[in-house]
Design an enzyme around this catalytic site. Structure first.
Site, short mmCIF file in Angstrom:
data_model
loop_
_atom_site.label_atom_id
_atom_site.label_comp_id
_atom_site.label_asym_id
_atom_site.label_seq_id
_atom_site.Cartn_x
_atom_site.Cartn_y
_atom_site.Cartn_z
N GLY A 46 0.72 3.38 -5.35
CA GLY A 46 0.70 2.94 -3.96
C GLY A 46 1.42 1.61 -3.82
O GLY A 46 1.46 0.83 -4.77
N GLN A 51 3.94 -6.20 -0.27
CA GLN A 51 4.13 -6.36 -1.72
C GLN A 51 5.61 -6.48 -2.09
O GLN A 51 5.93 -6.83 -3.22
CB GLN A 51 3.51 -5.19 -2.49
CG GLN A 51 1.99 -5.19 -2.40
CD GLN A 51 1.41 -4.10 -3.29
OE1 GLN A 51 1.34 -2.96 -2.89
NE2 GLN A 51 1.04 -4.47 -4.51
N CYS A 93 -3.76 -3.61 -9.41
CA CYS A 93 -2.81 -3.82 -8.32
C CYS A 93 -1.52 -4.38 -8.91
O CYS A 93 -1.57 -5.26 -9.76
CB CYS A 93 -3.40 -4.80 -7.32
SG CYS A 93 -2.28 -5.20 -5.97
N LEU A 94 -0.38 -3.87 -8.43
CA LEU A 94 0.91 -4.35 -8.92
C LEU A 94 1.11 -5.84 -8.62
O LEU A 94 1.88 -6.51 -9.30
CB LEU A 94 2.05 -3.54 -8.28
CG LEU A 94 2.07 -2.04 -8.60
CD1 LEU A 94 3.17 -1.35 -7.80
CD2 LEU A 94 2.25 -1.80 -10.09
N HIS A 135 -7.11 0.92 -0.64
CA HIS A 135 -6.48 -0.23 -1.33
C HIS A 135 -5.22 -0.68 -0.57
O HIS A 135 -5.03 -1.87 -0.32
CB HIS A 135 -6.14 0.18 -2.77
CG HIS A 135 -5.46 -0.88 -3.57
ND1 HIS A 135 -6.07 -1.51 -4.64
CD2 HIS A 135 -4.22 -1.43 -3.49
CE1 HIS A 135 -5.23 -2.41 -5.16
NE2 HIS A 135 -4.10 -2.37 -4.48
N GLU A 136 -4.38 0.29 -0.18
CA GLU A 136 -3.13 -0.07 0.52
C GLU A 136 -3.41 -0.60 1.93
O GLU A 136 -2.74 -1.52 2.39
CB GLU A 136 -2.17 1.12 0.57
CG GLU A 136 -1.70 1.64 -0.79
CD GLU A 136 -1.32 0.57 -1.78
OE1 GLU A 136 -0.73 -0.45 -1.37
OE2 GLU A 136 -1.63 0.72 -2.98
N HIS A 139 -4.28 -4.12 1.73
CA HIS A 139 -3.08 -4.96 1.62
C HIS A 139 -2.54 -5.31 3.00
O HIS A 139 -2.17 -6.45 3.27
CB HIS A 139 -1.96 -4.22 0.86
CG HIS A 139 -2.00 -4.42 -0.63
ND1 HIS A 139 -1.90 -5.66 -1.22
CD2 HIS A 139 -2.11 -3.54 -1.65
CE1 HIS A 139 -1.95 -5.53 -2.54
NE2 HIS A 139 -2.09 -4.24 -2.82
NI NI Z 1 -2.29 -3.33 -4.67
#
Ligand code: NI
Length: 175
Positions: A46, A51, A93-94, A135-136, A139
């Site tokens: 995701g 991000q 998370c990235l 989660h997204e 963000h």
């Molecule tokens: Ni994330």
């Protein structure tokens, strides 16, 4: 199509709510393949627009990481309509690389959003997909999974990251 640099914590763009997309312009349509490319290259399941440094309410999700076109989801201006049950599972998370923690999320979620062509649709998600959606969407509201941890755990991770930043060991934002 291009892989774009991923912004990491504590970049301010990750810590504030994103703007609604007023219109699906050509720029927005061109951005979406870049978001998928960036997510696949990471690799991740995701990615939210902030991000890659963009203040826009757009998220992409693909649990198959590019293996199954049916798993590709584009969510523009997504809104959660309903959630059901809760479960706790490890997540990362990235934008907070190398940290994995158990996060409690809805097991089922129904979300309404626009797709890449601007058409409104609803998505019913369960399990890992529900977790990814939540989660997204977090963000897009300026929240990281760290915000879903106990204050004690959150502060422990934040301190570790601050230490890594001072030591020059934290994944540097290339912005
Ligand atoms: Ni994330």
């Amino acid at each position: 199509m291009a892989v774009r640099p991923i912004v990491v914590y504590p970049d301010p763009v990750l810590l504030q709510p994103c703007r609604e997309v007023p219109e699906i312009t050509r720029e927005i349509r061109d951005l979406i393949p870049d978001m998928f490319d960036t997510m696949y290259a990471a690799p991740g399941i995701g990615l939210a627009a902030n991000q890659i440094g963009l203040d826009l309410r757009i998220a992409v999700i693909d649990l198959s990481v590019g293996k199954d076109p049916k798993d590709r989801h584009v969510l523009i201006n997504p809104v959660i309509l309903a959630t059901e049950l809760r479960f706790s599972e490890e997540e990362g998370c990235l934008s907070v690389p190398d940290f994995l923690e158990n996060v409690t999320r809805p097991r089922k979620v129904r979300v309404e959003a626009l797709d890449a062509s601007g058409k409104k649709f609803q998505l019913e998600a369960e399990g890992l997909l529900a977790k990814a959606v939540c989660h997204e969407l977090d963000h897009l509201d300026g929240l990281l999974f760290l915000n879903r941890l106990s204050p004690l755990k959150r502060n422990r991770i934040k301190k570790k990251i601050q230490k890594m930043i001072r030591a020059g060991e934290w994944a540097g934002s290339t912005r």
